[in-house]
Design an enzyme around this catalytic site. Structure first.
Site, short mmCIF file in Angstrom:
data_model
loop_
_atom_site.label_atom_id
_atom_site.label_comp_id
_atom_site.label_asym_id
_atom_site.label_seq_id
_atom_site.Cartn_x
_atom_site.Cartn_y
_atom_site.Cartn_z
N ALA A 70 -10.37 -27.23 6.66
CA ALA A 70 -10.40 -25.77 6.54
C ALA A 70 -9.08 -25.19 7.03
O ALA A 70 -8.48 -25.69 7.98
CB ALA A 70 -11.56 -25.21 7.35
N ASN A 112 -10.87 -29.45 12.66
CA ASN A 112 -9.84 -29.83 11.70
C ASN A 112 -10.42 -30.24 10.34
O ASN A 112 -9.65 -30.57 9.42
CB ASN A 112 -8.99 -30.98 12.25
CG ASN A 112 -8.11 -30.56 13.39
OD1 ASN A 112 -7.66 -29.41 13.45
ND2 ASN A 112 -7.86 -31.46 14.31
N GLU A 113 -11.73 -30.19 10.22
CA GLU A 113 -12.34 -30.57 8.95
C GLU A 113 -13.10 -29.38 8.37
O GLU A 113 -12.51 -28.47 7.81
CB GLU A 113 -13.21 -31.81 9.15
CG GLU A 113 -12.38 -33.02 9.59
CD GLU A 113 -13.16 -34.29 9.74
OE1 GLU A 113 -13.90 -34.66 8.81
OE2 GLU A 113 -13.04 -34.95 10.81
N HIS A 114 -14.40 -29.30 8.54
CA HIS A 114 -15.15 -28.17 7.99
C HIS A 114 -15.13 -26.95 8.91
O HIS A 114 -15.33 -25.83 8.46
CB HIS A 114 -16.61 -28.59 7.73
CG HIS A 114 -16.76 -29.58 6.62
ND1 HIS A 114 -17.41 -29.29 5.45
CD2 HIS A 114 -16.35 -30.87 6.50
CE1 HIS A 114 -17.40 -30.34 4.65
NE2 HIS A 114 -16.75 -31.32 5.28
#
Length: 293
Positions: A70, A112-114
């Site tokens: 994201a 750092n992902e969703h």
């Protein structure tokens, strides 16, 4: 001790066993999980789905060294394949998740992902008439719960097996390997590759220290077992990756440092790369049936 293994199950006297042609799973849950797996609604800025980092048309992995999350935040390790992950003895490179359900939860909450949280996920899905209908049908509930979300995604991942690889068919006595493929498999065993890459997933069942077989920078700072266990003794120790569908999952290693299969094999074995690669290409299986449903 830096190596943890589960026992090797032999098939026809071999240290590798074939993937079953079919496995049991709850199809209704899995199809709901598939919809969630592809939905960017589960990311903070509505740009990232599970499929972005685990491309099911690309061996279930990511062709980049690290994934973009994201707000285009960079990940900190190469995304492993999601295919056949039900056969891993633990999940993630450092083994921090005990099962697929725990694994599904991790990226959703990782900034750092969703970059999501359970409450926001529930709120977004509850605002969708179609999702409310699907969850009511599958889970018999009026309000969508985060636990059901990760349960459905995990059920979908259980269905992501890749059976009928040429080598599996060879083990079952259905086809013969070419002389080059057969020689590659013999060398794979002779050079000791089989010590770490064995069992049904040809890996995914042990931890090993990166740099055991070749020189590796001891100053790297990837999320390894040392980070998880807070013990420097386990620096650069990672789960051994599966070799199934390996021809489709470049780049290789946890740091994505090998851009090609040839580069990876030459780094690990130093010898007879052509024959070993011929064997490794026999490990590509059928795409999971549920992907096309």
């Amino acid at each position: 001790m830096l190596s943890v293994c589960i026992c090797i199950i032999s098939f026809a006297g071999e240290p590798i066993s074939p993937i079953p042609k079919t496995v049991e799973y709850n199809k209704q849950k899995a199809l709901l999980g598939k919809k969630l797996f592809y939905d960017t609604l589960l990311s903070q800025d509505n740009t990232v789905s599970c499929a972005v980092c685990h491309n099911l048309s690309n061996g279930g992995a990511d062709s980049r060294k690290v994934s973009l999350g994201a707000d285009r935040r960079l990940g900190n390790i190469q995304a492993p394949t999601v295919y056949n992950s039900r056969y891993n003895f633990t999940q993630f490179w450092n083994g921090r998740a005990a099962d697929l359900k725990e694994q599904a939860k991790g990226p959703l909450e990782n900034p750092n992902e969703h970059a999501m949280n359970p409450q926001l996920i529930e709120k977004r899905l509850d605002a969708s008439k179609s999702y409310r209908k699907l969850f009511r049908k599958v889970y018999h509930t009026k309000k969508i719960r985060f636990n059901e979300v990760i349960d459905a995604i995990a059920e979908f991942e259980k269905a992501l097996i890749t059976p009928n690889a040429k080598f599996d068919r060879y083990l079952r006595g259905e086809v013969a390997l070419t002389p080059t493929e057969k020689e590659g498999y013999i060398l794979f065993k002779q050079y000791g590759c089989i010590t770490c890459h064995n069992g049904i997933n040809i890996g995914g069942n042990s931890f090993q220290k990166m740099g055991t077989f070749f020189s590796y920078d001891a100053n790297t700072t990837y999320p390894d077992r040392a980070v998880l266990l807070k013990n420097k003794k386990y620096h650069n120790v990672f789960k051994v990756p599966t070799l199934r569908n390996i021809a489709l999952t470049a780049p290789y290693f946890h740091d994505g440092s090998a851009k090609t299969l040839l580069a990876a094999v030459e780094k690990m074995s130093y010898h007879d790369a052509r024959n070993i690669i011929a064997f490794l290409k026999t490990l590509t299986g059928d795409k999971p049936k549920i992907v096309g449903q």
